[in-house]
Design an enzyme around this catalytic site. Structure first.
Site: not given
Length: 733
Positions: A506-507, A510, A513
């Site tokens: 998940h991190e 980020h 991105h």
């Protein structure tokens, strides 16, 4: 490849002392204020406006933006250190600067000459049309930010707005401090009987907590060295740090111990918490919460909004409070039948363990028993198959296949010509390259729980990709990815649960991105300028590869034997994907609806009103009762100390987008490089330079659909009402 690019502008953490950072912040504020003073003086000489061209206006804006790079950097480092290495000195300097930063930010947002320059740019239609999409978007977002900073308010109301902003920043910091202090103040030494059921890794965590307990007791004079020497070794201590807390809640046979720890966790920083900080002050957040809501309401009124939720949504994809509330309640209706089945499944097993009435402190324990019985799966059995080094190398292999990128670790033993400075020995640094060895950026991993570190996991987009040609300045993106995983113990690497694997993915989503952006206008580069309810799209999207058999094969290898995850355990892991998904979804909706409603309520709620709202939401949404003493809200840092106020719904909103985006990979092949390139080009590379709705539709070729979210959540059997299906279109705002 091991040389460090100067465009990274990496931090020398050895010299980044609180005092040095404080001086840098103050110098940057003073320099920027001097620039604004000069701009004001020039404007005052010709009444309200200054007659300049759009070209000159843009040049002034870009000069001012560049001045703020120094402030963003020094404050960003200090804020980061306060989150990962908090101590009294760092916290004191951080909090002392908050009012000054708030005053500066308010001045910028209300500075008429600077505002007029943005208006000059956008009012010159020919010039504005000639700007790059990223620059044009940055101008539009800046103008919106001015409006939300009170630029149009009369002078007296601007001063009131400034005071509100300053007080809010101070209160949010105090809220966060109280949660951290309350978490770290709790310690419960355990006897042998209480250890029954705990796993080997859980016992190692408790023993490590025991050593930390001894060190703190000696340092503060609570115990003498002789008294510490008399304690048994290992000395097992329960704490509220997440790895320890979860180890006990999931595995401890002693039900009263689970209840004791549960109660301690859900009453942190509440009226039931008797701990104090180093100054002897109460850690109760009750008054702070009501003050924050009152100030946010005042801010909303000053800006002409009906309530603070409307302020929050004005910068998001969603159009209105009603739209968000309808989305959440419709999704709850879809999830409730599954949640009721989840609860019934736990209740069926409860009697086998002498539990007549199921309580919240039983759910994780019984869920683990169900997994072992119904799915032949134990988190502890599969933990050895997910050693952190293997998970990281597999994660890197996955993104290389998807996007053609390569992560290169920078050694920390001095063998590289340029060893990278770090804030803690646990931290690792990596550089990111494209397939053709073109350099993209760098990132730090700080993944283990420790004293002085804020709980949870997050990506800090510390430095955006940015270029300022007037001074030939270029910086590449750098980010900090932070977790609170179980540290390496007993000579073994950190062994992750699958939940922790998902958190890492998940991190990293980020992080990609932030790192893969091709935008060099800082305000819309990477995650900057992306609507809050879309910013979770790339992170939740990345989790899918940790649920796929091909992906799991790349990230799993037994720590002792090197064997791959056996097929029976793989099948069990995939079968358990939607285990308890109904109850988990309702829990997220409960948090999101509570957040939305307390910020949409006028007049602002006091503490009793906050608790009453939470109880009302639980009555509407939850399928399992919560004890009256539960004070979850007092530790809800996302909304009282983070950026999620009236925006916690964003997790579910973005989950719809991520599920639908991944369904494109399900159609084309989950490692299809063409689809991977399309996702990179339309979502990851463009940052906030276009609206999120546009980016999503450019990738998917249509508006978002809720179908994939329902299917991925295991709710496909639920009644797919027309109302819920309608969110396929209006979900994006």
């Amino acid at each position: 490849m091991n040389s460090i690019s100067p465009d990274l502008h990496l931090v020398d953490f050895a010299s980044a002392t609180p005092k040095a950072l404080q001086n840098e912040v103050l110098n940057a504020i003073n320099a920027a204020n001097a620039f604004l003073d000069k701009m004001s003086a020039a404007t005052d000489q010709s009444s309200d406006t200054v007659d300049i061209s759009a070209e000159q206006a843009l040049a002034d804006v870009m000069t001012f933006d560049h001045m703020n790079v120094a402030l963003d950097r020094s404050w960003g480092i200090l804020s980061h250190l306060n989150s990962v290495m908090s101590n009294d000195e760092t916290r004191h300097v951080h909090h002392e600067l908050l009012p000054k930063l708030s005053a500066y930010g308010t001045r910028v947002g209300q500075h008429q000459p600077l505002f007029s320059r943005y208006q000059t740019i956008i009012n010159d239609e020919t010039f504005f049309a000639s700007l790059s999409p990223a620059r044009a978007r940055a101008v539009e977002l800046a103008l919106r930010s001015f409006e939300l900073s009170g630029v149009a308010l009369p002078k007296a109301e601007q001063e009131t707005f400034a005071a509100v902003q300053s007080e809010l920043s101070t209160l949010s910091a105090a809220f966060s401090d109280h949660v951290l202090d309350a978490t770290q103040a709790y310690a419960l030494p355990l006897n042998d009987k209480q250890l029954a059921g705990l796993t080997e890794s859980g016992l190692a965590l408790l023993a490590d907590a025991g050593e930390q307990y001894k060190a703190r007791a000696l340092a503060c004079g609570a115990l003498t060295q002789d008294e510490i020497d008399a304690l048994p070794t290992p000395y097992y201590v329960a704490s509220l740090n997440i790895p320890v807390y979860l180890a006990i809640m999931t595995h401890a046979d002693d039900r009263s111990l689970r209840e004791t720890l549960y109660r301690a966790y859900v009453t942190r920083a509440s009226e039931f918490d008797t701990h104090t900080n180093s100054k002897g002050e109460s850690l109760n957040n009750a008054d702070i919460m009501s003050q924050i809501l009152q100030l946010r309401e005042k801010k909303a009124q000053l800006l002409g909004f009906g309530n603070y939720a409307e302020v929050s949504l004005s910068t998001k994809m969603a159009d209105s409070v009603t739209e968000v509330e309808t989305f959440l309640r419709d999704l709850a209706a879809q999830a409730t039948p599954t949640a009721e089945q989840d609860l019934a499944q736990l209740q069926k097993y409860a009697s086998d363990y002498g539990i007549s009435e199921l309580q919240p402190w039983d759910s994780a324990y019984l869920a683990e028993k169900v997994k072992q019985s119904a799915f032949s799966l134990s988190q502890e059995e599969i933990r050895p198959y997910f050693p952190l080094p293997k998970v990281i190398s597999g994660l890197f292999a996955i993104v290389e296949r998807l996007y053609g990128i390569k992560a290169q670790p920078q050694s920390i033993d001095g063998t590289d010509s340029q060893p990278v400075s770090r804030w803690h020995d646990d931290v690792h640094f990596y550089q990111l390259f494209d397939a053709d060895d073109h350099f993209l950026g760098g990132f730090y991993f700080d993944l283990f729980a420790r004293s002085g570190k804020r709980g949870g996991a997050w990506m800090n987009g510390f430095q955006a990709r940015y270029r300022y040609e007037a001074q030939d300045h270029q910086q590449l993106p750098v980010c900090f990815m932070v977790g609170n995983f179980t540290p390496a113990l007993d000579g073994k690497p950190s062994l992750l649960t699958h939940d922790e694997v998902l958190t890492l993915f998940h991190e990293f989503g980020h992080g990609l991105h932030h790192l893969l952006t091709q935008v060099s206008v800082g305000d819309v580069s990477g995650v900057n300028g992306v609507e809050w309810d879309a910013v979770e799209l790339p992170s939740q999207f990345m989790e899918n590869w940790a649920w796929d058999a091909e992906g799991i094969a790349l990230i799993s290898s037994h720590v002792g034997t090197g064997d791959a995850l056996p097929k029976d355990k793989l099948d069990a892991l995939l079968a358990v994907k939607n285990f308890q998904s109904g109850m988990q979804t309702l829990r997220q909706i409960e948090f999101a609806l509570f957040d939305l409603l307390i910020h949409a309520h006028t007049p602002a709620l006091d503490y009793e009103g906050i608790l009453a709202t939470l109880n009302s939401v639980r009555s509407d949404i939850a399928v399992m009762q919560t004890p009256d003493y539960n004070r979850f809200a007092n530790g809800f840092s996302h909304i009282f100390a983070g950026g999620y106020a009236a925006g916690y719904y964003s997790y579910k909103w973005a989950e719809l987008l991520s599920a639908d985006a991944f369904s494109k990979f399900e159609e084309d092949g989950i490692f299809n490089p063409i689809t991977g390139k399309a996702f990179r080009d339309t979502i990851l590379s463009v940052g906030g330079s276009f609206p999120a709705k546009t980016n999503f539709e450019n990738f998917r070729g249509r508006s978002a659909s809720i179908d994939a979210l329902l299917r991925h959540s295991g709710f496909a059997h639920a009644n797919n009402t027309e109302t819920a299906a309608a969110h396929a279109s209006h979900e994006e705002g």
